[in-house]
Design a protein around this motif. Structure first.
Motif, PDB file in Angstrom:
ATOM      1  N   ASP A 198       0.832  -1.212   0.000  1.00 50.78           N
ATOM      2  CA  ASP A 198       0.000   0.000   0.000  1.00 50.78           C
ATOM      3  C   ASP A 198       0.862   1.255   0.000  1.00 50.78           C
ATOM      4  N   ARG A 199       1.950   1.201   0.771  1.00 53.86           N
ATOM      5  CA  ARG A 199       2.862   2.359   0.784  1.00 53.86           C
ATOM      6  C   ARG A 199       3.506   2.539  -0.579  1.00 53.86           C
ATOM      7  N   LEU A 200       3.841   1.431  -1.230  1.00 55.55           N
ATOM      8  CA  LEU A 200       4.417   1.512  -2.569  1.00 55.55           C
ATOM      9  C   LEU A 200       3.413   2.152  -3.532  1.00 55.55           C
ATOM     10  N   LYS A 201       2.153   1.738  -3.444  1.00 49.41           N
ATOM     11  CA  LYS A 201       1.119   2.317  -4.314  1.00 49.41           C
ATOM     12  C   LYS A 201       1.011   3.820  -4.109  1.00 49.41           C
ATOM     13  N   GLU A 202       1.034   4.237  -2.842  1.00 47.21           N
ATOM     14  CA  GLU A 202       0.960   5.685  -2.555  1.00 47.21           C
ATOM     15  C   GLU A 202       2.140   6.418  -3.174  1.00 47.21           C
ATOM     16  N   THR A 203       3.315   5.786  -3.095  1.00 44.39           N
ATOM     17  CA  THR A 203       4.524   6.418  -3.622  1.00 44.39           C
ATOM     18  C   THR A 203       4.449   6.587  -5.144  1.00 44.39           C
ATOM     19  N   LEU A 204       3.809   5.626  -5.808  1.00 44.74           N
ATOM     20  CA  LEU A 204       3.764   5.657  -7.273  1.00 44.74           C
ATOM     21  C   LEU A 204       2.643   6.536  -7.805  1.00 44.74           C
ATOM     22  N   ASP A 205       1.676   6.842  -6.937  1.00 50.75           N
ATOM     23  CA  ASP A 205       0.511   7.618  -7.369  1.00 50.75           C
ATOM     24  C   ASP A 205       0.940   8.986  -7.902  1.00 50.75           C
ATOM     25  N   GLY A 206       0.428   9.336  -9.071  1.00 47.04           N
ATOM     26  CA  GLY A 206       0.715  10.645  -9.631  1.00 47.04           C
ATOM     27  C   GLY A 206       2.030  10.714 -10.401  1.00 47.04           C
ATOM     28  N   LEU A 226       0.821  -5.090  -8.621  1.00 47.62           N
ATOM     29  CA  LEU A 226       0.326  -3.717  -8.738  1.00 47.62           C
ATOM     30  C   LEU A 226      -0.664  -3.557  -9.886  1.00 47.62           C
ATOM     31  N   LEU A 227      -0.602  -4.470 -10.855  1.00 44.73           N
ATOM     32  CA  LEU A 227      -1.472  -4.404 -12.036  1.00 44.73           C
ATOM     33  C   LEU A 227      -2.246  -5.709 -12.169  1.00 44.73           C
ATOM     34  N   PRO A 228      -3.151  -5.995 -11.211  1.00 43.85           N
ATOM     35  CA  PRO A 228      -3.816  -7.299 -11.262  1.00 43.85           C
ATOM     36  C   PRO A 228      -4.608  -7.451 -12.568  1.00 43.85           C
ATOM     37  N   GLY A 229      -4.469  -8.619 -13.172  1.00 39.50           N
ATOM     38  CA  GLY A 229      -5.265  -8.920 -14.363  1.00 39.50           C
ATOM     39  C   GLY A 229      -4.713  -8.371 -15.659  1.00 39.50           C
ATOM     40  N   VAL A 230      -3.572  -7.692 -15.612  1.00 41.47           N
ATOM     41  CA  VAL A 230      -2.995  -7.154 -16.845  1.00 41.47           C
ATOM     42  C   VAL A 230      -1.810  -8.026 -17.242  1.00 41.47           C
ATOM     43  N   ASP A 231      -1.812  -8.476 -18.484  1.00 38.63           N
ATOM     44  CA  ASP A 231      -0.702  -9.302 -18.935  1.00 38.63           C
ATOM     45  C   ASP A 231       0.360  -8.419 -19.580  1.00 38.63           C
ATOM     46  N   THR A 232       1.358  -8.052 -18.764  1.00 37.56           N
ATOM     47  CA  THR A 232       2.389  -7.151 -19.286  1.00 37.56           C
ATOM     48  C   THR A 232       3.352  -7.879 -20.223  1.00 37.56           C
ATOM     49  N   ARG A 233       3.231  -9.225 -20.280  1.00 39.29           N
ATOM     50  CA  ARG A 233       4.126  -9.944 -21.202  1.00 39.29           C
ATOM     51  C   ARG A 233       3.738  -9.683 -22.648  1.00 39.29           C
ATOM     52  N   THR A 250       7.570  -3.633 -27.887  1.00 35.44           N
ATOM     53  CA  THR A 250       7.541  -2.214 -27.586  1.00 35.44           C
ATOM     54  C   THR A 250       7.300  -1.966 -26.110  1.00 35.44           C
ATOM     55  N   ALA A 251       7.770  -0.831 -25.642  1.00 35.47           N
ATOM     56  CA  ALA A 251       7.446  -0.414 -24.286  1.00 35.47           C
ATOM     57  C   ALA A 251       5.989   0.047 -24.267  1.00 35.47           C
ATOM     58  N   ARG A 252       5.283  -0.278 -23.219  1.00 35.40           N
ATOM     59  CA  ARG A 252       3.885   0.133 -23.107  1.00 35.40           C
ATOM     60  C   ARG A 252       3.669   0.910 -21.824  1.00 35.40           C
ATOM     61  N   LEU A 253       2.656   1.757 -21.857  1.00 36.21           N
ATOM     62  CA  LEU A 253       2.285   2.509 -20.657  1.00 36.21           C
ATOM     63  C   LEU A 253       1.026   1.891 -20.066  1.00 36.21           C
ATOM     64  N   PHE A 254       1.088   1.576 -18.783  1.00 35.04           N
ATOM     65  CA  PHE A 254      -0.056   0.988 -18.072  1.00 35.04           C
ATOM     66  C   PHE A 254      -0.467   1.923 -16.940  1.00 35.04           C
ATOM     67  N   HIS A 255      -1.758   1.891 -16.616  1.00 37.42           N
ATOM     68  CA  HIS A 255      -2.244   2.672 -15.468  1.00 37.42           C
ATOM     69  C   HIS A 255      -2.368   1.756 -14.253  1.00 37.42           C
ATOM     70  N   PHE A 256      -1.740   2.135 -13.143  1.00 40.73           N
ATOM     71  CA  PHE A 256      -1.958   1.401 -11.900  1.00 40.73           C
ATOM     72  C   PHE A 256      -3.365   1.725 -11.404  1.00 40.73           C
ATOM     73  N   PRO A 257      -4.134   0.720 -10.976  1.00 42.50           N
ATOM     74  CA  PRO A 257      -5.471   1.037 -10.431  1.00 42.50           C
ATOM     75  C   PRO A 257      -5.360   1.922  -9.187  1.00 42.50           C
ATOM     76  N   GLY A 258      -4.218   1.830  -8.486  1.00 40.27           N
ATOM     77  CA  GLY A 258      -4.019   2.643  -7.285  1.00 40.27           C
ATOM     78  C   GLY A 258      -3.507   4.044  -7.597  1.00 40.27           C
ATOM     79  N   GLY A 259      -3.449   4.404  -8.882  1.00 38.61           N
ATOM     80  CA  GLY A 259      -2.951   5.733  -9.263  1.00 38.61           C
ATOM     81  C   GLY A 259      -1.531   5.670  -9.797  1.00 38.61           C
ATOM     82  N   GLY A 260      -1.231   6.513 -10.747  1.00 40.00           N
ATOM     83  CA  GLY A 260       0.104   6.531 -11.349  1.00 40.00           C
ATOM     84  C   GLY A 260       0.203   5.589 -12.532  1.00 40.00           C
TER      85      GLY A 260
END
Ligand SMILES: Nc1nc2c(ncn2[C@@H]2O[C@H](COP(=O)(O)OP(=O)(O)O)[C@@H](O)[C@H]2O)c(=O)[nH]1
Ligand SMILES: [Mg+2]
Ligand SMILES: [Zn+2]
Length: 339
Positions: A198-206, A226-233, A250-260
């Motif tokens: 949870d602290r990690l999520k807060e740190t990554l938010d924004g 941090l990205l449940p259900g997303v297949d980053t592979r 390619t590099a991809r951009l994902f949204h964390f559900p917890g922000g960031g």
């Protein structure tokens, strides 16, 4: 009304004004033509590149919708994370018309050793390490130099905190204290049991983050947590070109559900120290800032030179011996300067 006699200067001015008017009209006309040609294109919008496929990209608009876009030929090289101006197209494919300024870029050398940007606007470099595989401060220091060089805030993330026991606690503490004393943000987490996630999520938010670190430290496990259900592979995506279908990683951009956001690709996770100069390495050790320029010799290598400010600071205990060792190790690994 008296007939006005124009001086040469006046007639020159009138001619100049008329030429300027003509040029303005021409510009108006070319804009008109462009508008007619691009009549099917929507208005200019801002967005962010969330995936790159060579000649096409996916742009996420301010509304959160993704749109496949072509790249205009006159654009600079764009990468995932770039903010752009784009226009929607009538056949489902839009056009990127401009790149907005970057706040940072992450570069790596390509196959020919030429430095290429791989991600833009990243503002958190999450340096992951763990009790196992055994952490090397030298590798951490390389990542820190890379972060300082790119102007990206590093975060030291000790994963597998569940593995800390009597056999390794002392070693881990002394490693952590080096970076704690330098003022780097530090977090201890466990992807396995969820400690402090949870602290990690807060740190990554924004922020836009990338995770880096040696193989086996738990980067995939953390990203999956941090990205449940997303297949980053799914980094390889197909793209239809004139030559048929081929795939590009390619590099991809994902949204964390917890922000960031996260920019991720296998290549980014193993990202190392690109081509940097001796000066960049010095600047990447933040505790050297007060010492640079204070050695007796301008070209001091901080090795055994008399009057070396670095050696004096080390003797006085103001620089950790492990950091000096890292510094020398990194300098020794740089390619010879070409002069
Ligand atoms: N004990 C423990 N093992 C972990 C933790 N996170 C990851 N692992 C394990 O470490 C190994 C490597 O993890 P992985 O995520 O593949 O690391 P990566 O190579 O950095 O992507 C796997 O066997 C994971 O199950 C953790 O917090 N605690
Ligand atoms: Mg992995
Ligand atoms: Zn010196």
């Amino acid at each position: 009304m008296a007939k006005r006699h124009l001086t040469r200067r006046q007639s020159w001015r009138i001619e100049k004004i008329q030429t300027e008017r003509a040029a303005r009209a021409e510009r108006r006309e070319s804009r008109l033509i462009e508008e007619l040609e691009g009549g099917d294109l929507g208005p200019e919008l801002t967005g962010r590149i969330i995936a790159h496929f060579g000649v096409q990209v996916d742009v996420e608009g301010e509304d959160g919708q993704a749109q496949r876009c072509h790249l205009r030929a006159n654009l600079p090289v764009l990468v995932t994370g770039d903010r752009v101006v784009w226009r929607a197209g009538n056949q489902g494919i839009g056009v990127i018309v401009a790149q907005l300024p970057r706040t940072s870029e992450l570069c790596r050398p390509d196959a020919r050793g030429i430095l290429k940007p791989v991600a833009a606007n990243v503002d958190r470099l999450v340096i992951v390490f763990a009790p196992l595989p055994e952490p090397h401060s030298n590798l951490i220091d390389r990542y820190l130099v890379a972060a300082e060089h790119a102007g990206i805030q590093p975060i030291l993330l000790l994963n597998k905190a569940d593995l800390i026991d009597d056999s390794n606690a002392e070693r881990m503490d002394s490693l952590l204290s080096i970076y704690n004393n330098l003022g780097y943000p530090l977090l201890e987490v466990s992807a396995l049991n969820g400690l402090s996630l949870d602290r990690l999520k807060e740190t990554l938010d924004g922020h836009i983050s990338v995770f880096v670190g040696q193989s086996g430290v738990g980067k995939s496990s953390l990203v999956n947590a941090l990205l449940p259900g997303v297949d980053t592979r799914v980094g390889a995506l197909s793209e239809v070109t004139g030559k048929g279908t081929h795939t590009t990683t390619t590099a991809r951009l994902f949204h964390f559900p917890g922000g960031g956001d996260l920019i991720d690709s296998p290549g980014i996770r193993e990202f190392g120290l690109g081509h940097v100069s001796r000066h960049d390495v010095e600047a990447g050790f933040i505790e050297f800032a007060d010492l640079i320029g204070h050695c007796r010799f301008r070209d001091c290598k901080h090795d055994r030179e008399p009057g070396c400010a670095f050696l004096a600071a080390q003797e006085a205990g103001r620089i950790h011996p492990q950091r000096i060792a890292s510094y020398r190790h990194i300098i020794a690994s740089l390619p010879e300067p070409e002069y």
